[in-house]
Design a protein around this motif. Sequence first.
Motif: not given
Length: 227
Positions: A122-126, A196-202, A204-217
């Motif tokens: 999120g923007d605040l953490s970044i 994101l810290l380096l400026g990439e504007g995109n 991840p949305g909820e669906a992408e976060i779900t996919t990334i998390s499931a794959r990582a686990v």
Amino acid sequence: MNLTLTPDTAPKQTAAPADAAFGASVGEELSERQQEVLDAVLKLMVAEGDGFSVAAVARAASCSKETLYKWFGDRDGLLTATVRWQASKVRMPKFPQQQLTRDSLQSALTGFAESWLTVITGDLSIALNRAAVSHAGSGKSRLGEIVLTNGPFAMKQRIEPLLEAGRAAGLLGFEDVADAFRSFFGLVVADTQIRLLLGEGNHPGEAEITTISARAVTKFLSLHGRG
């Protein structure tokens, strides 16, 4: 909140003053008004970085400086409380009520990963991480130390009991729980936050976060899973 600094080594715990409303425990309750103040700090950091004054926070939050000092102590105490408040938005992994199974372990790890990624992208953490990195090693600010202690180190403390429970149940295999956490950290966070810290504007949305998390686990369990 993870923050982007590596969790390999954690500095000495940085805490708000003993009389501050926000204590050492991430789960300690803040009043709604105190939460509003800390959200105002985060918004200031999005707009200005961490060069704000206590007077600027008081103006932004419509709060007196005396009240801020009473609640949080000095400026470092205010920064510490802000980082902890943001990190507290990551939901704790829920332990199953019954005996831990591979499915319930996978579900708990995935839920934690999803919440963690949602907060840190999120923007605040970044903004918080950018400010911390910009002063790292400069001696100008203790924000980097505060972020490391109350970000990734705090996440490590939260998830380790679940990893240990998985090992005790014969579902996970590792010699050092810190090594297991580093593996989990790397698979979940990967390069998403760095981009994101380096400026990439995109973001991840909820669906992408779900996919990334499931794959990582899934990958984590393939590395450390037993039985």
